[in-house]
Motif scaffolding. Structure first.
Motif, PDB file in Angstrom:
ATOM      1  N   ASN A 105      12.948  56.477  25.386  1.00 30.43           N
ATOM      2  CA  ASN A 105      13.964  57.375  24.855  1.00 30.43           C
ATOM      3  C   ASN A 105      13.340  58.573  24.169  1.00 30.43           C
ATOM      4  O   ASN A 105      13.796  59.716  24.313  1.00 30.43           O
ATOM      5  CB  ASN A 105      14.855  56.644  23.852  1.00 30.43           C
ATOM      6  N   LEU A 106      12.290  58.346  23.389  1.00 31.24           N
ATOM      7  CA  LEU A 106      11.689  59.428  22.613  1.00 31.24           C
ATOM      8  C   LEU A 106      10.757  60.301  23.447  1.00 31.24           C
ATOM      9  O   LEU A 106      10.750  61.525  23.317  1.00 31.24           O
ATOM     10  CB  LEU A 106      10.933  58.856  21.413  1.00 31.24           C
ATOM     11  N   LEU A 107       9.976  59.658  24.325  1.00 33.99           N
ATOM     12  CA  LEU A 107       8.992  60.427  25.091  1.00 33.99           C
ATOM     13  C   LEU A 107       9.565  60.983  26.384  1.00 33.99           C
ATOM     14  O   LEU A 107       9.094  61.998  26.888  1.00 33.99           O
ATOM     15  CB  LEU A 107       7.778  59.549  25.395  1.00 33.99           C
ATOM     16  N   GLY A 108      10.569  60.314  26.919  1.00 34.55           N
ATOM     17  CA  GLY A 108      11.230  60.796  28.119  1.00 34.55           C
ATOM     18  C   GLY A 108      10.257  61.089  29.242  1.00 34.55           C
ATOM     19  O   GLY A 108       9.369  60.288  29.556  1.00 34.55           O
TER      20      GLY A 108
ATOM     21  N   ASN B 113      24.213  57.010  26.859  1.00 34.69           N
ATOM     22  CA  ASN B 113      24.640  57.832  27.989  1.00 34.69           C
ATOM     23  C   ASN B 113      24.111  57.288  29.305  1.00 34.69           C
ATOM     24  O   ASN B 113      24.816  57.298  30.321  1.00 34.69           O
ATOM     25  CB  ASN B 113      24.171  59.278  27.782  1.00 34.69           C
ATOM     26  N   GLN B 114      22.870  56.812  29.292  1.00 34.94           N
ATOM     27  CA  GLN B 114      22.297  56.275  30.517  1.00 34.94           C
ATOM     28  C   GLN B 114      23.057  55.044  30.986  1.00 34.94           C
ATOM     29  O   GLN B 114      23.339  54.893  32.185  1.00 34.94           O
ATOM     30  CB  GLN B 114      20.828  55.920  30.292  1.00 34.94           C
ATOM     31  N   GLN B 115      23.449  54.165  30.044  1.00 34.35           N
ATOM     32  CA  GLN B 115      24.176  52.958  30.428  1.00 34.35           C
ATOM     33  C   GLN B 115      25.516  53.299  31.051  1.00 34.35           C
ATOM     34  O   GLN B 115      25.886  52.760  32.105  1.00 34.35           O
ATOM     35  CB  GLN B 115      24.378  52.051  29.218  1.00 34.35           C
TER      36      GLN B 115
ATOM     37  N   LEU C 279      26.330  54.441  14.231  1.00 33.27           N
ATOM     38  CA  LEU C 279      25.305  54.060  15.191  1.00 33.27           C
ATOM     39  C   LEU C 279      25.246  54.988  16.393  1.00 33.27           C
ATOM     40  O   LEU C 279      24.350  54.878  17.223  1.00 33.27           O
ATOM     41  CB  LEU C 279      25.538  52.626  15.669  1.00 33.27           C
ATOM     42  N   GLY C 280      26.217  55.885  16.507  1.00 32.39           N
ATOM     43  CA  GLY C 280      26.193  56.852  17.592  1.00 32.39           C
ATOM     44  C   GLY C 280      26.893  56.405  18.854  1.00 32.39           C
ATOM     45  O   GLY C 280      26.758  57.046  19.902  1.00 32.39           O
ATOM     46  N   PHE C 281      27.655  55.336  18.779  1.00 30.63           N
ATOM     47  CA  PHE C 281      28.411  54.867  19.950  1.00 30.63           C
ATOM     48  C   PHE C 281      29.552  53.987  19.462  1.00 30.63           C
ATOM     49  O   PHE C 281      29.613  53.595  18.290  1.00 30.63           O
ATOM     50  CB  PHE C 281      27.517  54.080  20.927  1.00 30.63           C
TER      51      PHE C 281
ATOM     52  N   PHE D 243      17.479  56.809  18.612  1.00 34.79           N
ATOM     53  CA  PHE D 243      17.258  55.476  19.146  1.00 34.79           C
ATOM     54  C   PHE D 243      18.348  55.049  20.121  1.00 34.79           C
ATOM     55  O   PHE D 243      18.113  54.211  20.995  1.00 34.79           O
ATOM     56  CB  PHE D 243      17.199  54.457  18.005  1.00 34.79           C
ATOM     57  N   THR D 244      19.567  55.586  19.966  1.00 34.47           N
ATOM     58  CA  THR D 244      20.703  55.050  20.723  1.00 34.47           C
ATOM     59  C   THR D 244      21.336  56.024  21.713  1.00 34.47           C
ATOM     60  O   THR D 244      21.923  55.580  22.699  1.00 34.47           O
ATOM     61  CB  THR D 244      21.812  54.579  19.762  1.00 34.47           C
TER      62      THR D 244
END
Length: 817
Positions: A356-359, A281-283, A796-798, A275-276
């Motif tokens: 994010n999931l389907l890209g 990374n994109q941000q 949370l991964g960040f 989810f994150t």
């Protein structure tokens, strides 16, 4: 700067250099509820005069901590809502304060439990003061609320029988503008009034590149007023009334995203990373590509970024000198606190989870399958947003205080004693809370309106994310009886003993309305109501011996003190983990306070302390389907806190004064239960997997820097007396590394050490007039430093962090009359 020592007023003759003051100025404090020389009080303390506060450009509670060794703040919700930590005694989110803040001997008004608010020195309190006293270590006998860390005493200037006052204007960078005015007016020989106003505005130093809810954050915008009356009713009875009001309305603060966990190892981090991670990374990549990755560039997507603090106080103190050996004092106070807050806690702008999931698969699907229902560009994946509720504030709380005190002397004045009764009650004026959106994709603009019109999407079908409407109402009742006495066995030996018994009761009504989604379909709201209640009581006290081998020059002391912080409730957590017990500390301290003359007169004070700390209240964060992203408070088994504090002041020459203050802290969490199972039992498997403590066993205690130094030099520039008095001062601040989160939570959980340099030029009596001019420069070399980190890298991964203040400069012009 942070020493409790200031230069005595120096005299000079016309055309000559200033003459050396033979002694340093005596500093009068009220650390033991009576006026005393600071050198006679067996308490490690830091004292600021109003001049020092102005020269350092202090405007809020966080500024006090910057210049006080052993003291830091948690700025998660910004400097205006910062919470104090002294000697490693920390206030976690949703506990009561570990450091008591008093204005005119009355404790600060309570806040609510959803965010840190109240219990501190809010905007507009740091003007027209006699001094600010920071007392370090438990002050659990004489002061209103029991706390483990210490107390901060804000002492306003009282009315006098002199007609006097001032008007002051300040301006600086970030379009800073500040106006102050104070007037002291004697009405009769036994009645005087004093009134003042402080208005302060400054643009924000945080650049919100999202341009949502405000282009700049971290701004200042408050107006504060103070009115006091001193009435000597008779020769033996006086009444002091103080009325204050302040209104601060800013865009608040947010953290800055800086790190993404691209190699998660824990199951929950891998899962939440779906989810994150891509959004994180994109941000960061987008910010770098657009040149928007500066140190003060942040992202806030809250529709209405806001931080409002409105506070009103009424304090009435009646003093009756019954006879030469007995004084009666009654203190009655009322305060009301209202706060509002809307903030992006982590500073994220992650795209909706569908992308994010389907890209790239999204681009291959037929256009008619990609409807706004499952892929809305207005929605973003929210991780921790606090949105102001449209119908009620975060805090709406009234506090009443009544204290009766007796002070006296006995046995030919060899015994000085005081005793009293204390009562405090804090009640909600209505609902308090906010709207939180966690681990769900929403158009946040819609969350401020009708819940049926929320535009949200949850791929986890309500198992992970939700929109939560909080309604909390917490009541506090605190009662105590206390007595303390000091007996002079001889000119050189004094024994002090004090005892206090406190009973604290807290109860709350928590209502959480949860809106979950299966895809874009809103489910029927669920309502969770809790009524936690907690009662705690304990004796506290002090036993102290003073030895003065050289009266008026050397005082040695040894003391034992017991501190206690009440247990309480946490309606923001799930039932089952929404109450916690009291914490207690036994403090052992030895110290010396000395002053000396000779060719270089000065003072040297030192304190060495050891704390046996049990049942420390520490927070554990988790994600719950019923309470969203929240924290529970647990009592840690035991902790170690030892340290040294020292202050040295030297008058090096007739024109040069040096101060240096130092602290060393050695802290460690020795024992803590594994609480993830308790959270899982109360809130489910996801909550248990996501449980993250603020410290692990073996970690340093949070917000306890290992070393701190504050050093200053004040030089009186030799000019003829007819031109006025010109001083130049410089202050150096070093704050060592400190923990902000558990070592298991993030590799970035330690805040780096940082150094600050400040400069000030003061010209009093400009050219023999009633004008004073000063120029200031704080953080002169634009040091980039952090004051808070989320420590969510492995959860949370960040990770996100809060930035300290940049370089500030400006000038002031004051007209005295």
């Amino acid at each position: 700067m942070a020493s409790n020592l200031t230069a005595a007023q120096q005299t000079q003759t016309e055309g000559s250099e200033p003459r050396r003051a033979t002694v340093l100025e005596e500093v009068t404090v009220t650390a033991q509820r009576k006026q005393e020389n600071a050198q006679d009080v067996a308490i490690s303390m830091t004292v600021f005069s109003q001049e020092q506060i102005a020269n350092a450009n202090m405007a809020n509670s966080n500024d006090i901590a910057t210049y006080t060794p052993s003291m830091t703040t948690n700025t998660r919700f910004g400097p205006e809502n910062a919470t104090f930590s002294i000697r490693g005694f920390t206030r976690s989110l949703r506990t009561t304060a570990s450091v008591g803040v008093y204005l005119a001997e009355v404790i600060a008004p309570r806040g609510q439990t959803s965010q840190t608010s109240g219990d501190g020195a809010g905007p507009g309190t740091l003007f027209d003061l006699a001094n600010v006293q920071v007392l370090k270590g438990p002050q659990g006998t004489l002061f209103g609320r029991n706390t483990t860390g210490g107390s901060i005493l804000l002492t306003p200037q009282q009315p006098t029988q002199e007609f006097e006052g001032y008007l002051e204007a300040s301006a600086g960078n970030y379009s800073s503008q500040r106006l102050q005015g104070v007037i002291n007016l004697p009405i009769t020989d036994n009645l005087a009034i004093r009134a003042g106003i402080d208005a302060n505005e400054r643009n924000g130093h945080l650049n919100n590149i999202a341009k949502v809810g405000g282009d700049e954050l971290g701004n200042v915008n408050y107006v504060a007023g103070r009115f006091s009356v001193l009435w000597d009713i008779t020769d033996n009875v006086s009444n002091y009334t103080l009325i204050t009001a302040s209104d601060s309305d800013t865009n608040g603060y947010t953290s800055r995203l800086f790190a993404c966990n691209n190699q998660p190892s824990e199951f929950f981090t891998v899962a939440i990373g779906l989810f994150t991670n891509a959004g994180c990374n994109q941000q960061l990549e987008n910010q770098a590509a657009n040149g928007q990755d500066g140190y003060y560039d942040i992202v806030s997507t809250v529709p209405d970024a806001i931080s409002v603090i409105e506070e009103k106080r009424f304090i009435n103190t009646t003093t009756w000198q019954v006879n030469e050996n007995l004084t009666f004092k009654n203190i009655f106070a009322y305060a009301h606190l209202l706060t509002e807050n809307g903030s992006d806690v982590f500073g994220t702008d992650f795209p909706e989870i569908t992308y994010n999931l389907l890209g790239p698969v999204v681009d291959l699907l037929p256009l008619d399958l990609i409807t706004d229902a499952i892929a809305d560009p207005d929605r973003e994946f929210g991780v921790g947003l606090s949105i102001a509720h449209p119908d009620y504030p975060v805090t709406d709380q009234s506090t009443w205080v009544e204290e009766i005190q007796l002070q006296g002397v006995s046995f030919d004045s060899r015994l000085e004693w005081q005793a009293g009764l204390y009562y405090e009650e804090s009640l909600p004026e209505g609902p308090s809370g906010n709207i939180s959106a966690g681990t769900i994709s929403c158009d946040f603009e819609t969350l401020t309106g009708d819940p049926s019109q929320y535009n949200c999407f949850d791929i986890s079908a309500g198992q992970l994310g939700s929109v939560l409407l909080n309604d909390f109402r917490t009541e506090y009742k605190n009662q105590a009886i206390y007595a303390q006495g000091s007996y002079d066995f001889s000119e050189s030996i004094t024994l002090t003993a004090g005892l206090r018994y406190t009973r604290d009761e807290t109860q709350a009504r928590g209502k959480k309305i949860r809106y979950a989604y299966v895809g874009t379909i809103q489910q029927a709201p669920t309502v969770q109501i809790s009524k936690p209640r907690q009662v705690s009581e304990a004796p506290t006290g002090v036993l102290e011996v003073q030895y003065r081998p050289i009266p008026d020059a050397v005082m040695l002391y040894a003391k034992y003190s017991r501190g206690y912080r009440q247990g309480s409730v946490n309606p923001a957590a799930d039932p089952g983990v929404d109450v916690f017990d009291q914490e207690e500390v036994d403090t052992y301290e030895v110290g010396a306070k000395t002053q000396f003359g000779g060719p270089i007169p000065g003072r040297f004070n030192i304190a060495v302390f050891d704390n046996d700390f049990t049942d420390m209240q520490l927070q554990t964060g988790y994600i719950s389907s019923g309470a969203a992203q929240t924290v529970a408070i647990f009592n840690a088994g035991s902790s170690k806190i030892t340290g040294v504090e020292a202050d040295l002041s030297l008058q090096l020459t007739s024109s040069l004064l040096a101060n240096i203050s130092y602290s060393y802290l050695d802290t460690e969490l020795l024992e803590q239960d594994e609480n993830s199972q308790k959270i899982q039992d109360a809130a489910g498997g996801i909550a248990g997997f996501s449980a993250t403590p603020i410290a692990d066993v073996g970690d340093e205690l949070p917000f306890a820097p290992d070393q701190s130094v504050v050093a200053s030099l004040l030089y009186q520039i030799p000019v003829p007396a007819k031109y006025g008095l010109v001083d130049f001062s410089t202050t150096y601040v070093y704050t060592g590394q400190q923990r902000a989160g558990a070592s298991s939570g993030s590799p970035f959980s330690m805040l780096d050490a940082f150094e600050l340099w400040n400069f000030n030029l003061s010209w009093a009596g400009v050219m023999g007039t009633n004008l004073d001019f000063s120029a200031f420069l704080t953080n002169a070399f634009d040091e980039e430093y952090e004051t808070y980190v989320s420590a969510t890298f492995n959860v949370l991964g960040f990770d996100s962090r809060m930035s300290g203040m940049p370089k500030m400069y400006g000038a002031r012009l004051r007209w005295n009359f």
